[in-house]
Design a protein around this motif. Sequence first.
Motif, mmCIF file in Angstrom:
data_model
loop_
_atom_site.group_PDB
_atom_site.id
_atom_site.type_symbol
_atom_site.label_atom_id
_atom_site.label_comp_id
_atom_site.label_asym_id
_atom_site.label_seq_id
_atom_site.Cartn_x
_atom_site.Cartn_y
_atom_site.Cartn_z
ATOM 1 N N PRO A 163 38.208 -4.388 32.663
ATOM 2 C CA PRO A 163 38.753 -3.479 31.647
ATOM 3 C C PRO A 163 38.267 -2.051 31.876
ATOM 4 O O PRO A 163 37.225 -1.819 32.509
ATOM 5 C CB PRO A 163 38.196 -4.053 30.334
ATOM 6 C CG PRO A 163 37.941 -5.497 30.632
ATOM 7 C CD PRO A 163 37.467 -5.522 32.065
ATOM 8 N N ALA A 164 39.023 -1.101 31.364
ATOM 9 C CA ALA A 164 38.673 0.313 31.509
ATOM 10 C C ALA A 164 37.436 0.650 30.679
ATOM 11 O O ALA A 164 37.126 -0.027 29.694
ATOM 12 C CB ALA A 164 39.846 1.174 31.067
ATOM 13 N N ASP A 165 36.747 1.696 31.077
ATOM 14 C CA ASP A 165 35.577 2.140 30.316
ATOM 15 C C ASP A 165 35.984 2.545 28.901
ATOM 16 O O ASP A 165 35.246 2.324 27.943
ATOM 17 C CB ASP A 165 34.900 3.311 31.026
ATOM 18 C CG ASP A 165 34.255 2.905 32.339
ATOM 19 O OD1 ASP A 165 33.916 1.713 32.491
ATOM 20 O OD2 ASP A 165 34.102 3.766 33.231
ATOM 21 N N ALA A 166 37.156 3.157 28.802
ATOM 22 C CA ALA A 166 37.689 3.542 27.497
ATOM 23 C C ALA A 166 39.102 2.991 27.390
ATOM 24 O O ALA A 166 39.885 3.102 28.334
ATOM 25 C CB ALA A 166 37.708 5.059 27.345
ATOM 26 N N PRO A 167 39.457 2.369 26.258
ATOM 27 C CA PRO A 167 40.801 1.784 26.125
ATOM 28 C C PRO A 167 41.883 2.851 26.145
ATOM 29 O O PRO A 167 41.669 4.006 25.773
ATOM 30 C CB PRO A 167 40.742 1.072 24.770
ATOM 31 C CG PRO A 167 39.666 1.783 24.015
ATOM 32 C CD PRO A 167 38.654 2.179 25.044
ATOM 33 N N GLY A 168 43.074 2.461 26.580
ATOM 34 C CA GLY A 168 44.215 3.365 26.569
ATOM 35 C C GLY A 168 44.904 3.342 25.222
ATOM 36 O O GLY A 168 44.611 2.498 24.368
ATOM 37 N N ALA A 169 45.831 4.252 25.022
ATOM 38 C CA ALA A 169 46.550 4.323 23.746
ATOM 39 C C ALA A 169 47.524 3.161 23.586
ATOM 40 O O ALA A 169 47.778 2.688 22.482
ATOM 41 C CB ALA A 169 47.306 5.644 23.662
ATOM 42 N N ALA A 170 48.086 2.674 24.708
ATOM 43 C CA ALA A 170 49.044 1.564 24.712
ATOM 44 C C ALA A 170 50.162 1.773 23.686
ATOM 45 O O ALA A 170 50.498 0.880 22.910
ATOM 46 C CB ALA A 170 48.326 0.240 24.466
ATOM 47 N N GLU A 171 50.729 2.964 23.703
ATOM 48 C CA GLU A 171 51.873 3.248 22.835
ATOM 49 C C GLU A 171 53.041 2.363 23.264
ATOM 50 O O GLU A 171 53.389 2.295 24.439
ATOM 51 C CB GLU A 171 52.255 4.728 22.973
ATOM 52 C CG GLU A 171 53.533 5.105 22.238
ATOM 53 C CD GLU A 171 54.063 6.463 22.658
ATOM 54 O OE1 GLU A 171 55.120 6.861 22.139
ATOM 55 O OE2 GLU A 171 53.425 7.116 23.516
ATOM 56 N N VAL A 172 53.650 1.674 22.313
ATOM 57 C CA VAL A 172 54.750 0.770 22.625
ATOM 58 C C VAL A 172 56.083 1.510 22.541
ATOM 59 O O VAL A 172 56.402 2.131 21.524
ATOM 60 C CB VAL A 172 54.768 -0.445 21.677
ATOM 61 C CG1 VAL A 172 55.976 -1.337 21.977
ATOM 62 C CG2 VAL A 172 53.471 -1.239 21.818
ATOM 63 N N VAL A 173 56.854 1.444 23.635
ATOM 64 C CA VAL A 173 58.156 2.099 23.710
ATOM 65 C C VAL A 173 59.188 1.035 24.063
ATOM 66 O O VAL A 173 59.011 0.282 25.022
ATOM 67 C CB VAL A 173 58.169 3.208 24.786
ATOM 68 C CG1 VAL A 173 59.551 3.824 24.892
ATOM 69 C CG2 VAL A 173 57.121 4.258 24.472
#
Length: 323
Positions: A163-173
């Motif tokens: 996993p990334a050090d910091a999570p992504g926004a993962a905006e759903v489109v």
Amino acid sequence: MIAVLVEVEDGRAALVSQEALTFARGLAGDGDSVEAVVVAAPGTDLSAVVGDCAAYGVARVHVADSAELSSYAAAAWAGVLDTAAGDASVILAGGSNRGSEILAHLATRRDLPMAANAVSARVDGSTTTLQRQVVGGAVIETMTLAASPAILTLAGHAVEPVPADAPGAAEVVTTSPAIAADDLRARVVSVTPRAGGDGASLTRAKIVVGAGRGAGGPDGFGGVDALAAKLGGVVGVSRVVTSLGWRPHHEQVGQTGNRINPDLYVPCGISGAIQHWAGCSSSKTIIAINTDAEAPMVTKAAYAIVGDMHEVIPAILAELDKR
């Protein structure tokens, strides 16, 4: 932007897709984002998949849930990826059967080359230099894709999913590409679960007990099955075993079977031909059991027991029972 096809397995991002997302983060340059593309049947709960994507640093998740996409159709799914990926510099998928098929269709749509089974890559403008597995993983080839976007699949277990050090926004489109009738000519119309499970459990297993020609025949797997059960693992076999009809193909480990990366692999009576090694070389620890001290599997294993599997396995089981 790096676009990654994310497959869904048991309501989560599949392991091959977690590996691909990890690999994509390494390719992303300054200002690049990692975006995921997911195809699902209408009404599918994708909250866990989106959560997985966020954990792996994904900025945006493109979801296509048209009723026409409810069943798998490689050409149609490639159309979704084509639309969602837009002007991405790299389009990537895990090297699963579906990932490889979809990206092959995509490369044809865009009239671009595709590289399969990459293990590393470096993007420099419109040129991507990569290393990939060929000859069943026995050879690593260095090649250049002088095209943009670079379309490639990642070899199974080439990277550890992190996993990334910091999570992504993962905006759903939501994406709704036009689907041509021709893209649905070849599609899955029904699925019948295979008795005894499938290869997915083998690729996820932390412990695998393997068996080859040394089993002697279809009746020679009692000890192998018992050892796998005792260790909390699953059984994997060599190609000759499935070719002879001793065990089903979904248990096969190798170039034309499943690629595994267990914590422990115990190959019994398997010589270790290149084709088999291509499927098990990512195992963290290998303990081989074979009568031939010079067999490739024995020489490559971390530990080996030189002896008849039909004598060694019962002795191991007896010792485990004592403990």
